[in-house]
Every structure is written in C-alpha cells, then in structure tokens.
Design a protein around this motif. Sequence first.
Motif, PDB file in Angstrom:
ATOM      1  N   ILE A 196       0.873  -1.235   0.076  1.00 43.31           N
ATOM      2  CA  ILE A 196      -0.028  -0.027  -0.030  1.00 43.31           C
ATOM      3  C   ILE A 196       0.938   1.302   0.019  1.00 43.31           C
ATOM      4  O   ILE A 196       2.067   1.191   0.337  1.00 43.31           O
ATOM      5  N   GLY A 197       0.250   2.503  -0.251  1.00 44.08           N
ATOM      6  CA  GLY A 197       1.055   3.584  -0.294  1.00 44.08           C
ATOM      7  C   GLY A 197       0.313   4.459   0.881  1.00 44.08           C
ATOM      8  O   GLY A 197      -0.945   4.236   1.266  1.00 44.08           O
ATOM      9  N   PRO A 198       0.975   5.679   1.130  1.00 44.08           N
ATOM     10  CA  PRO A 198       0.114   6.385   2.363  1.00 44.08           C
ATOM     11  C   PRO A 198      -1.163   6.934   1.930  1.00 44.08           C
ATOM     12  O   PRO A 198      -1.947   7.392   2.851  1.00 44.08           O
ATOM     13  N   GLY A 199      -1.516   6.900   0.642  1.00 44.72           N
ATOM     14  CA  GLY A 199      -2.912   7.457   0.182  1.00 44.72           C
ATOM     15  C   GLY A 199      -3.892   6.298   0.298  1.00 44.72           C
ATOM     16  O   GLY A 199      -5.020   6.575  -0.266  1.00 44.72           O
ATOM     17  N   ALA A 200      -3.487   5.114   0.567  1.00 44.78           N
ATOM     18  CA  ALA A 200      -4.451   4.003   0.206  1.00 44.78           C
ATOM     19  C   ALA A 200      -5.921   4.385   1.435  1.00 44.78           C
ATOM     20  O   ALA A 200      -5.743   4.769   2.199  1.00 44.78           O
ATOM     21  N   LEU A 201      -6.830   3.996   0.753  1.00 47.78           N
ATOM     22  CA  LEU A 201      -8.333   4.176   1.344  1.00 47.78           C
ATOM     23  C   LEU A 201      -8.439   3.538   2.704  1.00 47.78           C
ATOM     24  O   LEU A 201      -8.227   2.378   2.844  1.00 47.78           O
ATOM     25  N   GLY A 202      -8.922   4.378   3.477  1.00 47.59           N
ATOM     26  CA  GLY A 202      -9.098   4.042   4.928  1.00 47.59           C
ATOM     27  C   GLY A 202      -7.866   3.823   5.886  1.00 47.59           C
ATOM     28  O   GLY A 202      -7.828   3.494   6.864  1.00 47.59           O
ATOM     29  N   LEU A 203      -6.801   4.160   5.181  1.00 41.24           N
ATOM     30  CA  LEU A 203      -5.440   3.931   6.070  1.00 41.24           C
ATOM     31  C   LEU A 203      -5.318   4.782   7.085  1.00 41.24           C
ATOM     32  O   LEU A 203      -5.339   5.855   7.216  1.00 41.24           O
ATOM     33  N   GLU A 204      -5.146   4.103   8.369  1.00 37.46           N
ATOM     34  CA  GLU A 204      -4.874   4.738   9.706  1.00 37.46           C
ATOM     35  C   GLU A 204      -4.225   3.776  10.488  1.00 37.46           C
ATOM     36  O   GLU A 204      -4.085   2.348  10.344  1.00 37.46           O
ATOM     37  N   GLN A 205      -3.399   4.090  11.660  1.00 41.23           N
ATOM     38  CA  GLN A 205      -2.651   3.746  12.338  1.00 41.23           C
ATOM     39  C   GLN A 205      -3.608   3.223  13.857  1.00 41.23           C
ATOM     40  O   GLN A 205      -4.300   4.037  13.974  1.00 41.23           O
ATOM     41  N   VAL A 206      -3.297   1.939  14.228  1.00 37.01           N
ATOM     42  CA  VAL A 206      -3.822   1.410  15.348  1.00 37.01           C
ATOM     43  C   VAL A 206      -2.978   1.386  16.445  1.00 37.01           C
ATOM     44  O   VAL A 206      -1.894   0.591  16.222  1.00 37.01           O
ATOM     45  N   THR A 207      -3.361   1.757  17.564  1.00 35.66           N
ATOM     46  CA  THR A 207      -2.601   1.506  18.969  1.00 35.66           C
ATOM     47  C   THR A 207      -3.408   0.788  19.888  1.00 35.66           C
ATOM     48  O   THR A 207      -4.158   1.340  20.490  1.00 35.66           O
ATOM     49  N   PRO A 208      -3.437  -0.549  19.870  1.00 33.83           N
ATOM     50  CA  PRO A 208      -4.155  -1.467  20.695  1.00 33.83           C
ATOM     51  C   PRO A 208      -3.843  -1.209  22.181  1.00 33.83           C
ATOM     52  O   PRO A 208      -2.872  -0.868  22.817  1.00 33.83           O
TER      53      PRO A 208
ATOM     54  N   LEU B 120     -21.143   6.374   3.529  1.00 38.95           N
ATOM     55  CA  LEU B 120     -19.873   5.961   3.595  1.00 38.95           C
ATOM     56  C   LEU B 120     -19.201   6.329   4.850  1.00 38.95           C
ATOM     57  O   LEU B 120     -19.049   7.775   4.685  1.00 38.95           O
ATOM     58  N   THR B 121     -18.807   5.648   5.588  1.00 39.32           N
ATOM     59  CA  THR B 121     -18.153   6.168   6.904  1.00 39.32           C
ATOM     60  C   THR B 121     -16.929   7.231   6.606  1.00 39.32           C
ATOM     61  O   THR B 121     -16.886   8.105   7.138  1.00 39.32           O
ATOM     62  N   TYR B 122     -16.078   6.891   5.587  1.00 42.05           N
ATOM     63  CA  TYR B 122     -14.853   7.883   5.476  1.00 42.05           C
ATOM     64  C   TYR B 122     -15.172   9.055   4.632  1.00 42.05           C
ATOM     65  O   TYR B 122     -14.268   9.981   4.720  1.00 42.05           O
ATOM     66  N   ASP B 123     -16.509   9.147   4.344  1.00 44.05           N
ATOM     67  CA  ASP B 123     -16.978  10.702   4.020  1.00 44.05           C
ATOM     68  C   ASP B 123     -17.000  11.638   4.997  1.00 44.05           C
ATOM     69  O   ASP B 123     -17.014  12.714   4.700  1.00 44.05           O
ATOM     70  N   HIS B 124     -16.968  10.817   6.092  1.00 45.99           N
ATOM     71  CA  HIS B 124     -17.132  11.731   7.652  1.00 45.99           C
ATOM     72  C   HIS B 124     -16.069  11.816   8.450  1.00 45.99           C
ATOM     73  O   HIS B 124     -15.849  11.595   9.542  1.00 45.99           O
ATOM     74  N   ALA B 125     -14.578  11.840   7.629  1.00 47.42           N
ATOM     75  CA  ALA B 125     -13.369  11.681   8.258  1.00 47.42           C
ATOM     76  C   ALA B 125     -13.079  12.946   9.410  1.00 47.42           C
ATOM     77  O   ALA B 125     -12.358  12.447  10.406  1.00 47.42           O
ATOM     78  N   ASP B 126     -13.798  14.047   9.286  1.00 45.95           N
ATOM     79  CA  ASP B 126     -13.790  14.873  10.336  1.00 45.95           C
ATOM     80  C   ASP B 126     -14.239  14.688  11.444  1.00 45.95           C
ATOM     81  O   ASP B 126     -14.080  15.360  12.461  1.00 45.95           O
ATOM     82  N   ARG B 127     -15.075  13.763  11.626  1.00 43.76           N
ATOM     83  CA  ARG B 127     -15.944  13.238  12.793  1.00 43.76           C
ATOM     84  C   ARG B 127     -15.315  12.073  13.467  1.00 43.76           C
ATOM     85  O   ARG B 127     -15.712  11.507  14.439  1.00 43.76           O
ATOM     86  N   LEU B 128     -14.286  11.622  12.644  1.00 38.57           N
ATOM     87  CA  LEU B 128     -14.045   9.949  13.108  1.00 38.57           C
ATOM     88  C   LEU B 128     -13.231  10.197  14.486  1.00 38.57           C
ATOM     89  O   LEU B 128     -13.336   9.198  15.295  1.00 38.57           O
ATOM     90  N   GLY B 129     -12.410  11.158  14.931  1.00 40.33           N
ATOM     91  CA  GLY B 129     -11.798  11.281  16.162  1.00 40.33           C
ATOM     92  C   GLY B 129     -12.606  11.355  16.981  1.00 40.33           C
ATOM     93  O   GLY B 129     -12.678  10.657  18.230  1.00 40.33           O
TER      94      GLY B 129
END
Length: 341
Positions: A109-121, A283-292
């Motif tokens: 993948i590249g940094p622009g991959a759809l939905g890409l985010e880091q997870v810290t369990p 679609l969830t990632y249309d609302h990226a500004d609310r995901l935090g």
Amino acid sequence: MSSSLPATARHIILRRRPVGVPQADCFALSETPMPQPGQGQMLVRMLVGSVDPAIRGFLDDRPSYMPPVAIGAPVNGMSLGQIVVSHHPDWPEGAFVRVFGTWSDHFVIGPGALGLEQVTPAPGVPLRAYMGALGPVGLTAWVGLFAVGAAKAGETVLISAAAGATGSTALQLAKAAGCRVVAMAGGAHKAQILRDLGADAVVDYRAVSDLGAALDAAAPGGIDVYFDNIGGPTLDLVLPRMREQGRIALCGMIAQYNDADHPYGVRNLWQMVVKRLTMRGFLTYDHADRLGEAQAMLDRLHHVGQLRPLENVHHGFERLPEAFIALMQGTTTGKTLVEIA
C-alpha cells in the motif's frame, strides 16, 4: 522484519462471479512472488480480515462505489495488519494499520490507501476488536446514528439487522446516548441477543405474521431515526411509521445484495414529503472530520463496559470465503472476522 518474509504471498481470488448467495467455487487460493514495496510504499502482513456484506457488491460486474473485482484478481476488503517493510518515514515497520486492501496475506500500500490509519491497541484488548466494534464497524454505526441520523436522547431509534455487526454496535451506542431502541432481527436466538444488549423492544420478523403491526406495537409513538441495513420491503413498511422530521440513515441494502438484478421498488416514498423526512446514504470515510470524535466515544464506552463487541471469529487465511458465505446466508450474528495468524 523483512528477513523472515516467506517467498510467496497468498491470495483469495475471484474465480467466477456469484449468482445469488456466493458458493465456495466462486473463490480460489493462489500464490504469487512476495510483492516488493516501492519508494514511499509499505508491505503489510494481514493479521485480521474483515468480512462484510458490502463485499458482495464488489463481486458483481456493475458500477458501485468501488470498482468490481476482476476475475482472477484478489477480493477487496478491510484488513488489519502490521507493516513488515516500510519505505515511508511516517509509517514505521512494526506499526499496526487498518486499510482497505485485498484478501492477501501480504499486500503493498501507499500512504494514500483508502481508509489507512494507524491502530494502537489498548492493553488487554484483542487486536481483532479494532476491526469490529472499536474499528470500522463502530465508526460506521456512530456515523450513521449521529452524523447522519442526528439521534438525540429521548428519541426512538429503529435498527434493522440489529444482530449483525453494525446493527448490534448501533444498538449499544444509541442506548448509551439515551435513546429508546427498537431492534429488528430474524430468529429467537438473535432476538434474545438483542434483549441482552439492552434493546427496549425487539421485533423478530420471522415470528410475526404482520411486520407492520409488530412495528406499531414496538414503536407506538413512531420512529425518529431509522438505521437501515436492509432496504427493500422493510424500508417500505418503515416510511409511513416515521415521525415528522425523522431521519433515515441508509447504511446497507442487504435485502438485495444477493439479487442485485431485481431490486425492490420502494412504493411509499411519498411519505418523505408527508413527514418531511431526511433519507441519506453514507460511507464512513466521507465523514473523516468526525472520526476522532467517534473513536473517542467507542473507546470510552468499551472501557466502562457499555460497548460489548459481538463477534464470530474464524481462524486461518484460507477460511475467508467460508466466513463470507456464512455471512451472506444470514446464519451469523455480530461481526464476522478471520484471524490470520
């Protein structure tokens, strides 16, 4: 980490397009030489595969919000994995990531991959939870309820397919927000699960002869927010039962995924005018500004025990098709996940 890489990557490819419910012979296991990431790219090892109804739409040769999967190509889907080779300074080796990838045990993948985010369990939380109620499932439920449905304390929320992954999470989020929740599912076992999760009223559509009358009994004052995972005739029944200024969040249309050539014609759309309703697909990632904001609520509720992930877990990369077929047959409850390791 790259020194321990196998020589080949495994893929679940689309062998033939399904007609109706997918069958095992629609898929095949293939191997290719291990892909090599280029400059700015990362190689990800899949750890948890997300099995979702939306994948069914990608398997048909028709336009959707994602291009159809080509015959002979790996199936698309959300994955949680670990970066094993990185050529990008912002994405280090060893990091866990969620991303829309392919059914491949390793993929680039590249940094622009759809939905890409880091997870810290968080300590003590299984990694797979971040593909379910603490991941895309939870984010989708939150966006549908609050960003699209604008659900508020004291309102009545109806959720269809409420024993599924997103539905069961939306139920718990709505309860935590102070809503009255009416949950729909098919079968006594699923109905009991919904009661255990805190639904105020449960409609088992398989146990009633008149679904409209059952909805009237469960929500005698009408419905403020409908979180729709089904579409079809159920949406038709709900429209006249919405309250004025009600909101309908269209999350999915599972009633027609296995027969997209014969979509149901909704007849009660006039109720949109009569009740001044708002109906919106999302679609969830249309609302990226609310995901935090969404992730913070999911984490908090899970920490205090108000969000219980409902899961069915398969083990082994080669079981991805089996898990998907069971999902599309309607035999599962909760989030269908495949742990790869």
